[in-house]
Design an enzyme around this catalytic site. Structure first.
Site, PDB file in Angstrom:
ATOM      1  N   SER A  13       7.923  -5.249   6.672  1.00  7.96           N
ATOM      2  CA  SER A  13       7.452  -6.419   7.424  1.00  7.96           C
ATOM      3  C   SER A  13       8.290  -7.526   7.032  1.00  7.96           C
ATOM      4  O   SER A  13       7.879  -8.916   6.920  1.00  7.96           O
ATOM      5  CB  SER A  13       6.061  -6.778   7.338  1.00  7.96           C
ATOM      6  OG  SER A  13       5.259  -5.575   7.787  1.00  7.96           O
ATOM      7  N   ARG A  66       0.804  -1.331   0.139  1.00  2.90           N
ATOM      8  CA  ARG A  66       0.055  -0.176  -0.071  1.00  2.90           C
ATOM      9  C   ARG A  66       0.904   1.278  -0.192  1.00  2.90           C
ATOM     10  O   ARG A  66       1.882   1.043   0.529  1.00  2.90           O
ATOM     11  CB  ARG A  66      -1.008   0.025   1.176  1.00  2.90           C
ATOM     12  CG  ARG A  66      -2.083  -1.019   1.077  1.00  2.90           C
ATOM     13  CD  ARG A  66      -2.843  -0.629   2.446  1.00  2.90           C
ATOM     14  NE  ARG A  66      -2.311  -0.708   3.632  1.00  2.90           N
ATOM     15  CZ  ARG A  66      -2.643  -0.060   4.953  1.00  2.90           C
ATOM     16  NH1 ARG A  66      -3.687   0.888   4.834  1.00  2.90           N
ATOM     17  NH2 ARG A  66      -2.059  -0.256   5.803  1.00  2.90           N
ATOM     18  N   ASP A  81       5.267  -2.695  12.781  1.00  6.37           N
ATOM     19  CA  ASP A  81       3.798  -2.589  12.663  1.00  6.37           C
ATOM     20  C   ASP A  81       3.673  -2.433  14.079  1.00  6.37           C
ATOM     21  O   ASP A  81       2.675  -1.650  14.425  1.00  6.37           O
ATOM     22  CB  ASP A  81       3.323  -3.723  12.078  1.00  6.37           C
ATOM     23  CG  ASP A  81       3.436  -5.275  12.404  1.00  6.37           C
ATOM     24  OD1 ASP A  81       4.244  -5.300  13.469  1.00  6.37           O
ATOM     25  OD2 ASP A  81       2.680  -6.054  12.097  1.00  6.37           O
TER      26      ASP A  81
END
Length: 899
Positions: A585, A524, A639
């Site tokens: 990540s 994203r 995150d």
């Protein structure tokens, strides 16, 4: 006059519907803790939580206290579906005067009857054995029952008035008397009434029965209710048999409009005027009296017996229920009716005989219709509370009205079907509810007790004590300290990685910030607008083709930059130089806020030339190659940190981030003086704990059960991420599956039948735990869907036990998570030298957000383990997007402040 009398005894269907509604309302009042005392339908809990399943076997003794006798029964069950129980009886007449004597004498006499009966029926071989003989006690008086084997007598009736018993536990009184007879192998395990026994008797032949009606001298009904609705007990799972005691329905005047003058006369002549109004309209003790008063009234109106003396009818009790049944069951004209009336001393005409027969039929028909209305109320209540569109149920029936009136079943079923069309009842005749049925209550109680011991044995290793949790908290604290220390960091199971994030949002951040969230085949790009009014966002998802995932690093990062350019162009942001927060990540070694070395690719990526390189620098170099100047990478974000930052914008006290989803992790703001792995002592730094690996050094081995070990060995990283494997959503369903398989092997589930689909790894999804635990009572349709998906043939009891397994596993996960968090907040409190810490936790993850009990269990346990910390939980929205942008915003704010 005859037609008017018949009309008064006939109740219109609309009025029956109203009556059904009133009874359902009174049932709800009776079950509610707040209104129970005011309810006329008492809804007494029986503590019987299951019906027979056919596996019961052994010898069971029953003692029934009757009007003037004690009945003893020995029932032998063979576990064959209870098709052919062996039964032996003996009846003992009670001595004169014992009914009004001392209570101790009564119970001593009962115990002597038991002793004599056993001496005559039990073989000498059995007498010498140590085998326990369970006893069920049928005690037909009003008691306050608080357990299956504990009941205090509230009041005597039926001519009994023994001293020293009211207010005492009658089970204990009987057990003490039995012990005096040196029958130490006899245990009183259950107390019940005959209605419950009727239901249990009808459950014996492979057909579960969940409702019972006794239509006898008195009238009553019991049924299996959802246990959580029985608020007068502490039981919340499964079902419990409730004794409605519906005979008192109408004592509040709700039935006054359908009472006839004949009913009023019967009530006035009774020993309890104004009480048991429903029972006095339907019980066979009263139906003959209603007919007698109707005949007296019609004679006074000269509608019948105009040529005969009816003085005999003035005598109370002269017109019995047997007379009524003999009259209405006579289909051969009126000859027998005339004979019955003549025996009573009447001289009826042919017209009199016909009219008496009409009255008798109307009185009995009304009694059956009222039974049907009560049954309809119970069936509709069961259907509604079980969230079912239709209900099919077996109803056990016993009593003089049922056996004596051939049309009872036809009327009962047709009227109840009219009133509750969504329910289909099948009547099952009961055989000896107070003998055989009482033995079944006792047998089921023993089966459930044995099952409970076996279930507890299986689940005990997963049930953590407070001492267990305090030990986990202390171990987490030790590992945190080891991870922060430069000398011991390498060997610590909790890595305590510095993130180089030194501040949380303070609300003064302003501007537009980009975020890049890369963690899989899709990524994203976001723009986050931070203004005085708040935060707004726009985002777009882009795909990474497989050939780029597995090609060169340059091609991969060039593609990412091209997508960022595309996004900024669409958002009219190309001309601006925007700070960018990068959520990456994959395993990295972070050496600065904007510097992190890729340790290894995962999730199908294998782009060359990246491992060991600074991924932020790779992104910057791609931007140079594409001559893109519209962004400046200022931070690489984990995150968990993003979660903390996303919540920190709304709450400045948010200094902890927690993820509990597919995996689990936590971060928090640590004092720089304690971070030995980074230079400097001033201020604070967010530490990414990577607590999923807590216990990889063996410190949690004492908590790992057989089930955990099996699950761990089947993963791609056995021995790694041990804490995560006890807590996170990726593993809980698999732990439950392992438990279910063991319980099936032990014949605690699915009657021990093998379940091939249950052998499949990961077939029991963690989302099933949320569904199964979702409602207070079992949401049966949803659980049935899960069971069908797993091709499991499960009984209701199986569903209840599955729920208990799921609750045990999810509770342990929440408690362990809380123990870890308790170590964090206590460390923060000590760091700051505070008596009381006020702090907020930003939380993300599907397990925390979607599981119905996880968050409550976590917060409750944390409060218990860290009482000096006042912790508020905030649900995070988009930690990897909004949170990453806010890290960039805080970094930008700090840079501007330094300039």
């Amino acid at each position: 006059q005859i037609q008017r009398a018949l009309r008064s005894l006939s109740i219109p269907l609309e009025r029956l519907h109203i009556m059904k509604g009133h009874m359902m309302q009174d049932m709800c009042k009776g079950l509610s803790r707040q209104t129970h005392a005011q309810a006329k339908v008492r809804m007494l809990p029986t503590y019987i939580c299951s019906t027979p399943n056919g596996t019961e076997k052994g010898n069971f003794l029953v003692v029934e206290l009757c009007q003037s006798q004690v009945r003893t029964v020995l029932v032998t069950l063979y576990g064959d579906g209870n098709m052919s129980p062996q039964m032996m009886y003996k009846i003992f007449d009670m001595p004169e005067g014992i009914l009004q004597g001392e209570g101790e004498a009564l119970f001593d006499f009962i115990a002597q009857c038991v002793s004599q009966f056993l001496a005559e029926t039990i073989s000498s071989d059995t007498k010498g054995s140590e085998q326990r003989l369970p006893l069920g006690f049928v005690f037909p008086f009003t008691c306050q029952q608080t357990q299956l084997d504990k009941a205090e007598l509230l009041s005597w009736s039926k001519g009994f008035n023994c001293s020293g018993v009211v207010g005492k536990d009658v089970v204990q009184l009987l057990q003490s008397a039995i012990n005096k007879q040196e029958l130490c192998h006899v245990d009183v395990v259950a107390l019940m009434n005959d209605t419950v026994g009727t239901m249990m008797t009808c459950s014996m032949e492979g057909r579960p029965c969940e409702v019972a009606i006794v239509a006898d001298k008195g009238s009553n009904c019991c049924f299996m209710a959802e246990a959580y609705l029985v608020e007068t007990t502490d039981e919340t799972s499964g079902r419990m048999c409730v004794n409605t005691e519906w005979g008192c329905f109408g004592d509040d005047g709700i039935l006054n409009d359908i009472l006839t003058p004949y009913d009023e006369c019967v009530d006035e002549e009774s020993c309890n005027p104004g009480e048991k109004r429903f029972e006095k309209m339907v019980g066979t003790l009263y139906l003959g009296e209603i007919v007698r008063h109707a005949l007296i009234a019609l004679t006074a109106e000269k509608a019948i017996f105009t040529e005969t003396n009816i003085a005999v009818l003035k005598e109370r009790g002269v017109f019995t229920m047997q007379h009524v049944l003999d009259i209405i069951n006579n289909e051969e004209g009126i000859t027998d009716v005339r004979r019955i009336l003549e025996v009573l001393g009447l001289q009826p005409s042919e017209r009199d005989c016909g009219r008496v027969q009409q009255i008798c039929r109307a009185v009995v028909g009304r009694a059956v219709t009222l039974h049907a209305t009560g049954l309809a109320a119970i069936l509709s209540y069961m259907c509604q509370t079980r969230d079912m569109e239709t209900l099919m149920v077996n109803v056990g029936v016993e009593g003089e009205l049922y056996t004596g009136y051939p049309r009872f079943e036809e009327i009962l079923l047709s009227v109840s079907r009219l009133l509750s069309p969504e329910c289909m009842a099948t009547l099952l005749p009961s055989r000896d509810g107070s003998g055989r049925g009482a033995a079944m209550v006792t047998a089921v109680a023993l089966r459930l007790a044995a099952q409970r011991c076996a279930v507890n044995e299986v689940l005990a290793p997963l049930r953590l004590s407070r001492a267990d949790l305090e030990k986990v908290q202390a171990l987490m604290r030790e590992e945190m300290d080891r991870g922060l220390c430069k000398e011991t960091n390498a060997s610590a199971s909790v890595r305590m990685l510095p993130t180089y994030v030194s501040h949380t949002p303070d609300g003064t951040e302003r501007g537009d910030f980009l975020a890049l969230d890369l963690g899989g085949t899709n990524f994203r790009v976001l723009v986050v607008h931070v203004t005085e009014e708040g935060i707004s966002m726009a985002s777009e998802i882009y795909v990474i083709p497989v050939q780029l995932m597995q090609g060169t690093g340059e091609e991969l990062f060039d593609h990412i930059i091209e997508c960022i350019i595309d996004f900024q162009t669409k958002q009219n942001l190309v001309a601006q130089m925007l700070p960018l927060g990068f959520t990456f990540s994959f395993p990295c070694q972070q050496v600065g806020l904007d510097k992190a070395l890729l340790l290894t690719w995962t999730k199908g990526f294998s782009a060359s030339g990246c491992v060991g390189q600074d991924v932020v620098q790779l992104l910057r170099e791609a931007a140079k190659r594409k001559r893109h100047l519209g962004m400046q990478v200022v931070a690489l974000v984990n995150d968990t940190v993003g979660t903390m930052m996303a919540c920190g914008y709304d709450d400045p006290k948010c200094e902890i981030g927690l993820i509990v989803g597919t995996g689990t992790n936590a971060c928090y703001m640590e004092e720089m003086r304690n971070v030995g792995t980074v230079e400097g002592d001033q201020g604070r730094m967010c530490i990414n704990m990577e607590w999923g690996a807590f216990g990889d050094n063996g410190c949690l081995d004492h908590l790992f059960t057989h089930f955990d070990k099996v699950v761990d060995e089947s993963t791609i990283n056995p021995g790694k991420q041990r804490f995560e494997k006890l807590i996170s959503g990726m593993y809980l369903g698999e732990i439950v599956r392992q438990i279910l398989m063991v319980m099936t092997e032990k014949e605690l589930l699915f009657q021990g039948k093998p379940c091939p689909k249950l052998q499949t790894k990961d077939i029991f999804k963690t989302k099933f735990l949320s569904t199964i635990e979702l409602s207070n009572g079992l949401a049966l349709r949803q659980i049935r869907a899960i069971l069908n998906e797993l091709e499991l043939d499960a009984s209701f009891e199986d569903s209840v036990l599955m729920r208990e397994v799921c609750q045990t596993v999810s509770l342990r996960a929440a408690q362990l998570c809380a123990a870890g968090l308790a170590a964090v907040v206590e460390k923060m409190r000590e760091n700051r030298g505070l008596d009381q810490l006020n702090v907020s936790v930003g939380v993300d993850g599907t397990l925390y957000k979607l599981h119905p009990c996880f968050s409550d269990n976590l917060q409750k346990t944390l409060k218990d383990l860290a009482p000096n910390c006042n912790v508020t939980f905030l649900l995070s929205e988009d930690g990897s997007g909004k949170g990453a942008a806010l890290v960039a915003a805080v970094a930008n704010r700090a840079a501007n402040a330094m300039q």
